[in-house]
Design a protein around this motif. Structure first.
Motif, PDB file in Angstrom:
ATOM      1  N   VAL A 145       0.839  -1.208   0.000  1.00 39.57           N
ATOM      2  CA  VAL A 145       0.000   0.000   0.000  1.00 39.57           C
ATOM      3  C   VAL A 145       0.871   1.255   0.000  1.00 39.57           C
ATOM      4  N   ALA A 146       1.979   1.214   0.707  1.00 33.76           N
ATOM      5  CA  ALA A 146       2.854   2.391   0.783  1.00 33.76           C
ATOM      6  C   ALA A 146       3.585   2.658  -0.525  1.00 33.76           C
ATOM      7  N   THR A 147       3.672   1.665  -1.385  1.00 30.43           N
ATOM      8  CA  THR A 147       4.430   1.824  -2.628  1.00 30.43           C
ATOM      9  C   THR A 147       3.528   1.980  -3.849  1.00 30.43           C
ATOM     10  N   LEU A 148       2.259   2.238  -3.658  1.00 33.20           N
ATOM     11  CA  LEU A 148       1.345   2.421  -4.783  1.00 33.20           C
ATOM     12  C   LEU A 148       1.768   3.528  -5.760  1.00 33.20           C
ATOM     13  N   PRO A 149       2.488   4.573  -5.338  1.00 29.82           N
ATOM     14  CA  PRO A 149       2.925   5.565  -6.324  1.00 29.82           C
ATOM     15  C   PRO A 149       3.733   4.981  -7.474  1.00 29.82           C
ATOM     16  N   TRP A 150       4.389   3.831  -7.264  1.00 24.40           N
ATOM     17  CA  TRP A 150       5.183   3.235  -8.338  1.00 24.40           C
ATOM     18  C   TRP A 150       4.316   2.495  -9.354  1.00 24.40           C
ATOM     19  N   THR A 151       3.015   2.475  -9.135  1.00 19.73           N
ATOM     20  CA  THR A 151       2.110   1.944 -10.160  1.00 19.73           C
ATOM     21  C   THR A 151       1.684   3.031 -11.139  1.00 19.73           C
ATOM     22  N   LYS A 152       1.957   4.281 -10.830  1.00 16.29           N
ATOM     23  CA  LYS A 152       1.270   5.386 -11.487  1.00 16.29           C
ATOM     24  C   LYS A 152       2.093   6.163 -12.516  1.00 16.29           C
ATOM     25  N   GLN A 153       3.364   5.826 -12.693  1.00 19.27           N
ATOM     26  CA  GLN A 153       4.164   6.587 -13.663  1.00 19.27           C
ATOM     27  C   GLN A 153       3.830   6.139 -15.085  1.00 19.27           C
ATOM     28  N   ASN A 154       3.474   7.095 -15.940  1.00 17.78           N
ATOM     29  CA  ASN A 154       3.212   6.781 -17.342  1.00 17.78           C
ATOM     30  C   ASN A 154       4.490   6.637 -18.155  1.00 17.78           C
ATOM     31  N   ASN A 155       5.495   7.402 -17.795  1.00 14.99           N
ATOM     32  CA  ASN A 155       6.783   7.349 -18.489  1.00 14.99           C
ATOM     33  C   ASN A 155       7.890   7.191 -17.454  1.00 14.99           C
ATOM     34  N   PRO A 156       7.954   6.019 -16.840  1.00 11.61           N
ATOM     35  CA  PRO A 156       8.896   5.848 -15.726  1.00 11.61           C
ATOM     36  C   PRO A 156      10.349   5.933 -16.167  1.00 11.61           C
ATOM     37  N   LYS A 157      11.148   6.525 -15.303  1.00  9.37           N
ATOM     38  CA  LYS A 157      12.587   6.552 -15.504  1.00  9.37           C
ATOM     39  C   LYS A 157      13.150   5.168 -15.168  1.00  9.37           C
ATOM     40  N   ILE A 186      -2.451  -7.321  -3.230  1.00  2.00           N
ATOM     41  CA  ILE A 186      -1.730  -7.586  -4.477  1.00  2.00           C
ATOM     42  C   ILE A 186      -2.592  -7.195  -5.665  1.00  2.00           C
ATOM     43  N   ALA A 187      -3.867  -7.593  -5.629  1.00  3.82           N
ATOM     44  CA  ALA A 187      -4.778  -7.237  -6.717  1.00  3.82           C
ATOM     45  C   ALA A 187      -4.888  -5.729  -6.872  1.00  3.82           C
ATOM     46  N   TRP A 188      -4.930  -4.999  -5.769  1.00  2.31           N
ATOM     47  CA  TRP A 188      -5.000  -3.538  -5.780  1.00  2.31           C
ATOM     48  C   TRP A 188      -3.782  -2.967  -6.510  1.00  2.31           C
ATOM     49  N   TRP A 189      -2.601  -3.467  -6.144  1.00  2.00           N
ATOM     50  CA  TRP A 189      -1.362  -2.947  -6.737  1.00  2.00           C
ATOM     51  C   TRP A 189      -1.346  -3.204  -8.241  1.00  2.00           C
ATOM     52  N   VAL A 190      -1.681  -4.426  -8.638  1.00  2.00           N
ATOM     53  CA  VAL A 190      -1.639  -4.781 -10.060  1.00  2.00           C
ATOM     54  C   VAL A 190      -2.742  -4.058 -10.831  1.00  2.00           C
ATOM     55  N   ARG A 191      -3.910  -3.921 -10.231  1.00  2.34           N
ATOM     56  CA  ARG A 191      -4.996  -3.175 -10.880  1.00  2.34           C
ATOM     57  C   ARG A 191      -4.583  -1.744 -11.152  1.00  2.34           C
ATOM     58  N   ASP A 192      -3.975  -1.073 -10.163  1.00  4.42           N
ATOM     59  CA  ASP A 192      -3.535   0.306 -10.382  1.00  4.42           C
ATOM     60  C   ASP A 192      -2.434   0.381 -11.427  1.00  4.42           C
ATOM     61  N   LEU A 193      -1.537  -0.601 -11.416  1.00  2.90           N
ATOM     62  CA  LEU A 193      -0.481  -0.639 -12.433  1.00  2.90           C
ATOM     63  C   LEU A 193      -1.067  -0.789 -13.830  1.00  2.90           C
ATOM     64  N   SER A 194      -2.160  -1.548 -13.949  1.00  2.00           N
ATOM     65  CA  SER A 194      -2.726  -1.824 -15.267  1.00  2.00           C
ATOM     66  C   SER A 194      -3.218  -0.569 -15.968  1.00  2.00           C
ATOM     67  N   ARG A 195      -3.511   0.484 -15.227  1.00  2.00           N
ATOM     68  CA  ARG A 195      -3.944   1.742 -15.840  1.00  2.00           C
ATOM     69  C   ARG A 195      -2.800   2.427 -16.574  1.00  2.00           C
ATOM     70  N   HIS A 196      -1.574   2.118 -16.194  1.00  4.61           N
ATOM     71  CA  HIS A 196      -0.409   2.823 -16.728  1.00  4.61           C
ATOM     72  C   HIS A 196       0.546   1.904 -17.488  1.00  4.61           C
ATOM     73  N   ASP A 197       0.525   0.621 -17.149  1.00  2.06           N
ATOM     74  CA  ASP A 197       1.386  -0.346 -17.833  1.00  2.06           C
ATOM     75  C   ASP A 197       0.621  -1.666 -17.934  1.00  2.06           C
ATOM     76  N   PRO A 198      -0.383  -1.710 -18.825  1.00  2.00           N
ATOM     77  CA  PRO A 198      -1.238  -2.898 -18.878  1.00  2.00           C
ATOM     78  C   PRO A 198      -0.491  -4.171 -19.236  1.00  2.00           C
ATOM     79  N   SER A 199       0.524  -4.075 -20.080  1.00  2.00           N
ATOM     80  CA  SER A 199       1.237  -5.292 -20.476  1.00  2.00           C
ATOM     81  C   SER A 199       1.983  -5.900 -19.291  1.00  2.00           C
ATOM     82  N   ARG A 200       2.569  -5.054 -18.451  1.00  2.00           N
ATOM     83  CA  ARG A 200       3.291  -5.591 -17.279  1.00  2.00           C
ATOM     84  C   ARG A 200       2.306  -6.163 -16.268  1.00  2.00           C
ATOM     85  N   ALA A 201       1.166  -5.509 -16.100  1.00  2.43           N
ATOM     86  CA  ALA A 201       0.158  -6.038 -15.192  1.00  2.43           C
ATOM     87  C   ALA A 201      -0.337  -7.394 -15.678  1.00  2.43           C
ATOM     88  N   GLN A 202      -0.600  -7.504 -16.972  1.00  6.70           N
ATOM     89  CA  GLN A 202      -1.072  -8.781 -17.522  1.00  6.70           C
ATOM     90  C   GLN A 202      -0.026  -9.866 -17.351  1.00  6.70           C
TER      91      GLN A 202
END
Length: 237
Positions: A145-157, A186-202
């Motif tokens: 939960v504390a690391t959810l910001p790393w799901t949200k970068q559209n153009n991550p460095k 876990i589902a929460w983290w992957v779901r949020d990631l899927s908005r920004h990196d769907p292929s990695r979430a899948q």
């Protein structure tokens, strides 16, 4: 120094909501029945009035009352992107609260404050990684939960991608144990990631679905396009 502030919080109490909150959260601690918007308004005022050192002192005192709304207010007092002149005391205090987590509501408010401190200094992920091997379920969950910001970068460095992979590794390490609380995190983290990196979430779902409960797969996949099986007839032989 916390008595006047606790009195302000208590003045907003709604006894009619207390029994309902106790039944909902299922944790035996004092509840006042104060709404989240009211807590937001109070803590916004307190943040404007207090210097950082006084805010940290107040947050610590409110936390130790063990009153539900006081603990939420304590977290909100420290939920801010920039804490000047030095956010290390706040970071240390937030860490000290993690072993006391016993339910999602307070834990998630504190984790929102922790997120700000991790964004301010990503090297603190080294500390969070230690939570992943804790014997306490809520501490392990807090690492996600504390690391959810790393799901949200559209153009991550590159360093953000590396952190993302590191955290996905933590999530995968939790999966052999099919605990409902962890599966949802876990589902929460992957779901949020899927908005920004769907292929990695899948890919995460594909690699770990044998350890994920159906409801966790469904939640993690909520924003992903449906996966269709190949229904073409086999060629004639």
């Amino acid at each position: 120094m916390h008595e006047p502030y606790l009195a302000q919080l208590t003045s907003l109490a709604d006894p009619a909501r207390v029994e309902q909150m106790h039944a909902y959260h299922k944790i035996d601690r004092p509840y006042l029945g104060v709404t989240n918007p009211d807590i937001n308004d109070l803590t916004k005022t307190w943040r404007a009035e207090l210097e950082l050192a006084d805010r940290i002192t107040l947050a610590d005192a409110l936390w130790h009352t063990d009153i539900f709304e006081a603990r939420v207010a304590a977290a909100k007092l420290l939920t801010q992107a920039r804490l000047r002149p030095n956010d290390e005391p706040a970071w240390q205090m937030l860490q000290s609260w993690v072993p006391e987590f016993d339910s999602w509501a307070i834990a998630d408010h504190v984790c929102m404050a922790i997120q700000k401190r991790l964004i301010a200094d990503p090297t603190r992920l080294d500390t969070v990684e230690n939570w992943t091997t804790s014997d306490q379920l809520w501490t392990k969950r807090a690492a996600l939960v504390a690391t959810l910001p790393w799901t949200k970068q559209n153009n991550p460095k590159p360093e953000e991608l590396a952190a993302r992979e590191r955290i996905l590794g933590w999530a995968a390490s939790y999966l052999p144990v099919k605990n409902g609380i962890m599966q949802k995190a876990i589902a929460w983290w992957v779901r949020d990631l899927s908005r920004h990196d769907p292929s990695r979430a899948q890919l995460f779902i594909d690699e770990n679905s044998h350890h994920m409960k159906p409801y966790a797969i469904k939640e993690a996949s909520r924003h992903l396009p449906p996966v269709h099986e190949n229904t073409e007839p086999a060629p004639n032989t």
